[in-house]
Design a protein around this motif. Structure first.
Motif: not given
Lengths: 282, 261
Positions: A132, A136, A184-185, A187-189, A192-193, A213, A218, B115, B118, B124
């Motif tokens: 992750e 980033k 997944r990582e 999308v999460l990391q 969105g940012q 997602f 996303q 993460g 956000n 979701q």
């Protein structure tokens, strides 16, 4: 009949393995064609690549290994074919240590077929550990994360990298993901940012986790498992493959259907045997 | 394009790959020495590749090259790395390892937390309340062409999600209403597990198909397959593995497994 069902319940599991093996091998030797349709998620992925203009540059994160090769390599090949056919440039990275020996020869092979030049039309920046944290870093500064490409050329000196410093500078990020770290990582990391457009091809095991997602916007498209790869192949090669190109997922999809029918048959038979013999044993 | 001519090493590699695949498959009959050999080779080579990639991908560029270039700050990760192994030098110094571990845990927790908050939680949760008017306009009650999207699916999503969450709400009295909602929540959970299991089965069959394609030489260009003869390799290696299993069984191999079963 009841005796047969009783025997079925206590059958040596190796007969089941043998049946599974035959249901896979026979249709490969004697091909059959059930046909299949393209689902909305794969169509959306295809459309997001189609929307790219010639000269655009995409970032591909090829994060798979030999174990997930049958599911993801067909997509990866078809996707490169699709991108190069549209004159889209490709910047590739990997977060999986087993990926480079697998993905680089295919990248070179497909690029050579389209007369693409390394460093100008496509580049492989190499493998980056850190999971992750590496994702980033890709979101923040690519030349700092990958100071050189896989051949040792400084990233900032590569013609293809002019004007591309962060993940958000690319109109599309395509992640070929076999698990962690992967879609997944991403999308999460960073999705969105930086409000990134991310499309994903993933293994069948991961697909149920990634569908939300896609539904939430996303992901711009999603190809799950071997069926996803086969559907993408169908869109990229609507008139069948040219000479020398093998559509492994399209070939396998009919075999997969038979494998599923075999398992469904076993589940149904197992349940019938269970309920009938339970009454007998009571 | 010129047809590629494979070296003897490439051809031998393809034969070894087929032999090892069949060796791994022999486990379906019983745990046996051929399987063990293939398994240990796989583990050893995997660890070897990982170590090499870690050295060239992490240690050399981030530590050795930077130290060689006179970057004094690179001493910090070197010292922290050494502290991780302090316990091996002396048990009294074992506490030193806690400092870099605390650093790793804290940094990772920070990265994960932002993460998840956000990308997962906020987005979701927002998406779990669908816009029914929009769904009605785009898909009506139920749209077969869009995987069943529509007002019905939107309502089912909200009701199913609420029932699942209420199933895990233990502070309310379990009267008939709560029990009914809870059962519906369990049903939704079972549907979700069933879908996940179905995808998992599909993934496993896909992997088996991939190996079968290699055994039959279907994954290679025709000119390469003509040089490797994968089908011949599969038959030869298959016969050798079966012959070994027969001899192994005749000499009493696997008797303990049979007794345990």
């Amino acid at each position: 009949m009841l005796k047969l069902l009783l025997r079925f319940q206590h059958m040596d599991r190796r007969w089941i393995f043998l049946g599974m093996g035959l249901s896979i091998l026979l249709p490969l030797v004697f091909p059959i064609n059930f046909g299949f349709k393209v689902d909305e998620r794969v169509q959306a992925l295809y459309d997001s690549v189609e929307a790219l203009e010639p000269g655009d540059t995409v970032l591909i994160s090829a994060d798979f290994d030999p174990a997930s090769r049958p599911e993801l390599e067909p997509f990866y090949r078809a996707n490169l074919e699709h991108l190069f056919r549209q004159d889209v440039n490709v910047v590739m990275v990997s977060l999986w240590e087993f990926a480079p020996p697998l993905v680089v020869p295919i990248l070179d092979e497909v690029a050579a077929r389209h007369g693409k030049v390394y460093g100008k039309d496509y580049v492989f920046l190499g493998y980056k550990p850190g999971k992750e944290l590496a994702i980033k870093a890709i979101g923040e500064n690519i030349p700092k994360t990958f100071p050189t490409d896989s051949k040792g050329t400084p990233t900032e000196e590569l013609p293809i990298m002019k004007g591309f410093k962060q993940a958000k500078d690319f109109p599309l990020l395509i992640n070929v993901s076999a698990g962690f770290p992967g879609t997944r990582e991403y999308v999460l990391q960073i999705q969105g940012q930086y409000n990134l457009k991310i499309a994903s091809a993933c293994t069948a095991v991961s697909a149920p986790d990634y569908i939300p997602f896609y539904k939430a916007g996303q992901l711009t498209g999603l190809a799950g498992g071997m069926p996803g790869s086969a559907q993408y192949e169908k869109l990229v090669y609507p008139d069948g493959p040219p000479d020398g190109v093998r559509l492994l997922a399209s070939q396998a999809i009919n075999v997969l259907n038979l494998g599923h029918l075999y398992i469904i048959g076993l589940i149904v038979l197992g349940n019938i045997a269970f309920f009938l013999t339970r009454r007998l044993e009571d | 394009m010129e047809p590629s001519v494979l070296s003897s090493l490439d051809i031998a590699g393809a034969w070894v790959s087929i032999a090892l695949t069949l060796g791994i498959f022999s486990f379906l009959y019983a745990d046996n020495p051929v399987y063990k050999l293939a398994e240990h080779l796989f583990l050893g080579i995997s660890i070897g590749i990982s170590m090499t990639e870690m050295y060239y991908g992490v240690v050399r560029p981030n530590l050795i090259d930077k130290l060689a270039a006179g970057n004094v700050l690179s001493v910090v990760p070197l010292v922290m790395c050494a502290m991780l192994f302090a316990r091996l030098a002396s048990k009294k110094l074992g506490w030193l390892a806690r400092i870099p571990i605390a650093f790793i845990v804290a940094a990772y927790a920070g990265v994960k937390l932002t993460g998840e908050a956000n990308g997962n939680l906020m987005t979701q949760v927002a998406q779990s309340m669908p816009n029914l008017a929009e769904l009605w306009r785009d898909h009506g009650i139920w749209d077969w062409s869009a995987d069943g999207a529509g007002v019905f699916s939107g309502i089912f999503l909200v009701v199913g999600l609420s029932a699942c969450l209420l199933h895990f709400y233990f502070s309310a009295r379990q009267g008939p209403t709560m029990r009914g909602i809870s059962r519906f929540g369990v049903l939704v959970l079972m549907l979700s597990f069933g879908a996940s299991f179905g995808y998992t089965v599909m993934g496993r069959i896909s992997l088996a198909i991939g190996r079968a394609q290699e055994l039959l030489g279907l994954d290679k260009p025709a000119e390469e397959a003509a040089q490797i003869h994968p089908q011949l390799a599969s038959v030869v290696c298959g016969v050798l593995v079966i012959a070994f299993l027969v001899v192994w069984r005749l000499r009493g191999g696997g008797a303990e497994q049979e007794e345990a079963a």
